[in-house]
Design a protein around this motif. Sequence first.
Motif, PDB file in Angstrom:
ATOM      1  N   ILE A  11       0.837  -1.204   0.000  1.00  0.00           N
ATOM      2  CA  ILE A  11       0.000   0.000   0.000  1.00  0.00           C
ATOM      3  C   ILE A  11       0.869   1.250   0.000  1.00  0.00           C
ATOM      4  CG2 ILE A  11      -1.594   1.355   1.427  1.00  0.00           C
ATOM      5  CD1 ILE A  11      -3.015  -1.357   2.021  1.00  0.00           C
ATOM      6  N   MET A  12       1.900   1.270   0.845  1.00  0.00           N
ATOM      7  CA  MET A  12       2.784   2.439   0.864  1.00  0.00           C
ATOM      8  C   MET A  12       3.485   2.601  -0.477  1.00  0.00           C
ATOM      9  SD  MET A  12       2.308   4.096   3.635  1.00  0.00           S
ATOM     10  CE  MET A  12       3.633   5.283   3.423  1.00  0.00           C
ATOM     11  N   VAL A  22      -4.342  10.143  -2.561  1.00  0.00           N
ATOM     12  CA  VAL A  22      -5.052   8.991  -3.117  1.00  0.00           C
ATOM     13  C   VAL A  22      -6.236   8.617  -2.236  1.00  0.00           C
ATOM     14  CG1 VAL A  22      -3.013   8.027  -4.238  1.00  0.00           C
ATOM     15  CG2 VAL A  22      -3.568   7.339  -1.904  1.00  0.00           C
ATOM     16  N   SER A  23      -7.187   7.950  -2.849  1.00  0.00           N
ATOM     17  CA  SER A  23      -8.314   7.377  -2.119  1.00  0.00           C
ATOM     18  C   SER A  23      -8.057   5.884  -1.933  1.00  0.00           C
ATOM     19  CB  SER A  23      -9.612   7.578  -2.913  1.00  0.00           C
ATOM     20  OG  SER A  23      -9.562   6.829  -4.122  1.00  0.00           O
ATOM     21  N   VAL A  24      -8.854   5.265  -1.100  1.00  0.00           N
ATOM     22  CA  VAL A  24      -8.770   3.809  -0.954  1.00  0.00           C
ATOM     23  C   VAL A  24      -9.016   3.162  -2.315  1.00  0.00           C
ATOM     24  CG1 VAL A  24      -9.853   1.781   0.107  1.00  0.00           C
ATOM     25  CG2 VAL A  24      -9.445   3.844   1.479  1.00  0.00           C
ATOM     26  N   ARG A  25      -9.961   3.690  -3.070  1.00  0.00           N
ATOM     27  CA  ARG A  25     -10.286   3.141  -4.394  1.00  0.00           C
ATOM     28  C   ARG A  25      -9.076   3.219  -5.331  1.00  0.00           C
ATOM     29  NH1 ARG A  25     -13.804  -0.175  -5.465  1.00  0.00           N
ATOM     30  NH2 ARG A  25     -15.323   0.980  -4.272  1.00  0.00           N
ATOM     31  N   ASP A  26      -8.314   4.329  -5.298  1.00  0.00           N
ATOM     32  CA  ASP A  26      -7.106   4.451  -6.125  1.00  0.00           C
ATOM     33  C   ASP A  26      -6.118   3.333  -5.815  1.00  0.00           C
ATOM     34  OD1 ASP A  26      -7.998   6.883  -7.283  1.00  0.00           O
ATOM     35  OD2 ASP A  26      -7.021   8.063  -5.703  1.00  0.00           O
ATOM     36  N   VAL A  27      -5.877   3.112  -4.527  1.00  0.00           N
ATOM     37  CA  VAL A  27      -4.922   2.090  -4.103  1.00  0.00           C
ATOM     38  C   VAL A  27      -5.453   0.702  -4.454  1.00  0.00           C
ATOM     39  CG1 VAL A  27      -3.719   1.083  -2.120  1.00  0.00           C
ATOM     40  CG2 VAL A  27      -3.928   3.572  -2.324  1.00  0.00           C
ATOM     41  N   LEU A  28      -6.738   0.476  -4.207  1.00  0.00           N
ATOM     42  CA  LEU A  28      -7.355  -0.805  -4.549  1.00  0.00           C
ATOM     43  C   LEU A  28      -7.174  -1.115  -6.033  1.00  0.00           C
ATOM     44  CD1 LEU A  28      -9.226  -3.208  -3.723  1.00  0.00           C
ATOM     45  CD2 LEU A  28     -11.139  -1.753  -4.442  1.00  0.00           C
ATOM     46  N   THR A  29      -7.418  -0.142  -6.890  1.00  0.00           N
ATOM     47  CA  THR A  29      -7.278  -0.334  -8.336  1.00  0.00           C
ATOM     48  C   THR A  29      -5.860  -0.756  -8.692  1.00  0.00           C
ATOM     49  OG1 THR A  29      -9.034   1.259  -8.781  1.00  0.00           O
ATOM     50  CG2 THR A  29      -7.486   0.820 -10.570  1.00  0.00           C
ATOM     51  N   GLU A  30      -4.867  -0.122  -8.080  1.00  0.00           N
ATOM     52  CA  GLU A  30      -3.470  -0.479  -8.345  1.00  0.00           C
ATOM     53  C   GLU A  30      -3.157  -1.887  -7.841  1.00  0.00           C
ATOM     54  OE1 GLU A  30      -1.083   1.222 -10.136  1.00  0.00           O
ATOM     55  OE2 GLU A  30      -2.849   2.405 -10.650  1.00  0.00           O
ATOM     56  N   LEU A  31      -3.584  -2.196  -6.622  1.00  0.00           N
ATOM     57  CA  LEU A  31      -3.290  -3.506  -6.042  1.00  0.00           C
ATOM     58  C   LEU A  31      -3.969  -4.633  -6.801  1.00  0.00           C
ATOM     59  CD1 LEU A  31      -3.431  -2.755  -2.209  1.00  0.00           C
ATOM     60  CD2 LEU A  31      -1.400  -3.119  -3.621  1.00  0.00           C
ATOM     61  N   GLN A  32      -5.163  -4.375  -7.318  1.00  0.00           N
ATOM     62  CA  GLN A  32      -5.901  -5.425  -8.028  1.00  0.00           C
ATOM     63  C   GLN A  32      -5.268  -5.793  -9.367  1.00  0.00           C
ATOM     64  OE1 GLN A  32      -9.967  -3.913  -7.942  1.00  0.00           O
ATOM     65  NE2 GLN A  32     -10.466  -5.358  -6.306  1.00  0.00           N
ATOM     66  N   LYS A  33      -4.280  -5.028  -9.807  1.00  0.00           N
ATOM     67  CA  LYS A  33      -3.561  -5.392 -11.028  1.00  0.00           C
ATOM     68  C   LYS A  33      -2.707  -6.642 -10.818  1.00  0.00           C
ATOM     69  CE  LYS A  33      -3.307  -0.687 -12.813  1.00  0.00           C
ATOM     70  NZ  LYS A  33      -2.414   0.466 -13.096  1.00  0.00           N
ATOM     71  N   THR A  40     -12.483  -3.442   1.605  1.00  0.00           N
ATOM     72  CA  THR A  40     -12.445  -3.270   3.066  1.00  0.00           C
ATOM     73  C   THR A  40     -11.078  -3.618   3.650  1.00  0.00           C
ATOM     74  OG1 THR A  40     -13.422  -5.478   3.329  1.00  0.00           O
ATOM     75  CG2 THR A  40     -14.924  -3.582   3.431  1.00  0.00           C
ATOM     76  N   THR A  41     -10.365  -4.547   3.031  1.00  0.00           N
ATOM     77  CA  THR A  41      -9.022  -4.891   3.501  1.00  0.00           C
ATOM     78  C   THR A  41      -8.080  -3.713   3.295  1.00  0.00           C
ATOM     79  OG1 THR A  41      -9.398  -7.220   2.984  1.00  0.00           O
ATOM     80  CG2 THR A  41      -7.102  -6.514   3.227  1.00  0.00           C
ATOM     81  N   VAL A  42      -8.125  -3.117   2.105  1.00  0.00           N
ATOM     82  CA  VAL A  42      -7.279  -1.961   1.807  1.00  0.00           C
ATOM     83  C   VAL A  42      -7.631  -0.805   2.738  1.00  0.00           C
ATOM     84  CG1 VAL A  42      -6.608  -0.273   0.045  1.00  0.00           C
ATOM     85  CG2 VAL A  42      -6.932  -2.685  -0.580  1.00  0.00           C
ATOM     86  N   MET A  43      -8.926  -0.568   2.937  1.00  0.00           N
ATOM     87  CA  MET A  43      -9.382   0.512   3.816  1.00  0.00           C
ATOM     88  C   MET A  43      -8.870   0.309   5.240  1.00  0.00           C
ATOM     89  SD  MET A  43     -13.288   1.769   4.639  1.00  0.00           S
ATOM     90  CE  MET A  43     -13.699   0.202   5.365  1.00  0.00           C
ATOM     91  N   THR A  44      -8.943  -0.913   5.746  1.00  0.00           N
ATOM     92  CA  THR A  44      -8.499  -1.204   7.106  1.00  0.00           C
ATOM     93  C   THR A  44      -6.992  -0.981   7.257  1.00  0.00           C
ATOM     94  OG1 THR A  44     -10.278  -2.808   7.431  1.00  0.00           O
ATOM     95  CG2 THR A  44      -8.350  -3.015   8.875  1.00  0.00           C
ATOM     96  N   VAL A  45      -6.222  -1.442   6.288  1.00  0.00           N
ATOM     97  CA  VAL A  45      -4.768  -1.278   6.370  1.00  0.00           C
ATOM     98  C   VAL A  45      -4.392   0.193   6.225  1.00  0.00           C
ATOM     99  CG1 VAL A  45      -2.548  -1.907   5.347  1.00  0.00           C
ATOM    100  CG2 VAL A  45      -4.335  -3.634   5.631  1.00  0.00           C
TER     101      VAL A  45
END
Length: 119
Positions: A11-12, A22-33, A40-45
Motif C-alpha cells: 500500500i505504501m 489517493v483514495s482507498v479506491r485508487d490504491v485498490l485499483t493499483e493492487l488489483q492489477k 475493506t481490507t485496503v481501507m483497514t490497512v
Amino acid sequence: MREFGRLEAAIMDCVWDLGRPVSVRDVLTELQKSRDIAYTTVMTVMDTLHTKGWLRRWMEGRAYSYEAVASREAYTARLMRGALATSNNQAAAFVHFLAELTPSEAEALRQALKIVPQG
C-alpha cells in the motif's frame, strides 16, 4: 522501528508511486492489477497506517484522501537507523555494512556525503 508488513508495504508503495493524494479506491485499483483483494481490507490497512502515523488523511466528500507523511527514502533511513541501533558496537556494524556495498552504492554514498552539512 518495525518494518512494514507485506500488505502495508504494498500500500505504501502504491501511495509513493502515485505521488499524489489517493483514495482507498485508487490504491485498490493499483493492487488489483497483481492480486485479488477486497476494498475493506485496503481501507483497514490504510486506516492502520494512518493510526501509525505513516499516512495523513482528510475528508473529501464522503471519502478520505490519503498521502504519505514521509518519503520512501525517509522510511528506509529510519529502518537503517533502527537496525544500527540494535548493535552493541555500532562502529563495527557500520564497517560491515560499508564493506558489503556494491560499487554503485558506494558511489551514491560518496555523492551523498558531499551534500551533507559537516557539523
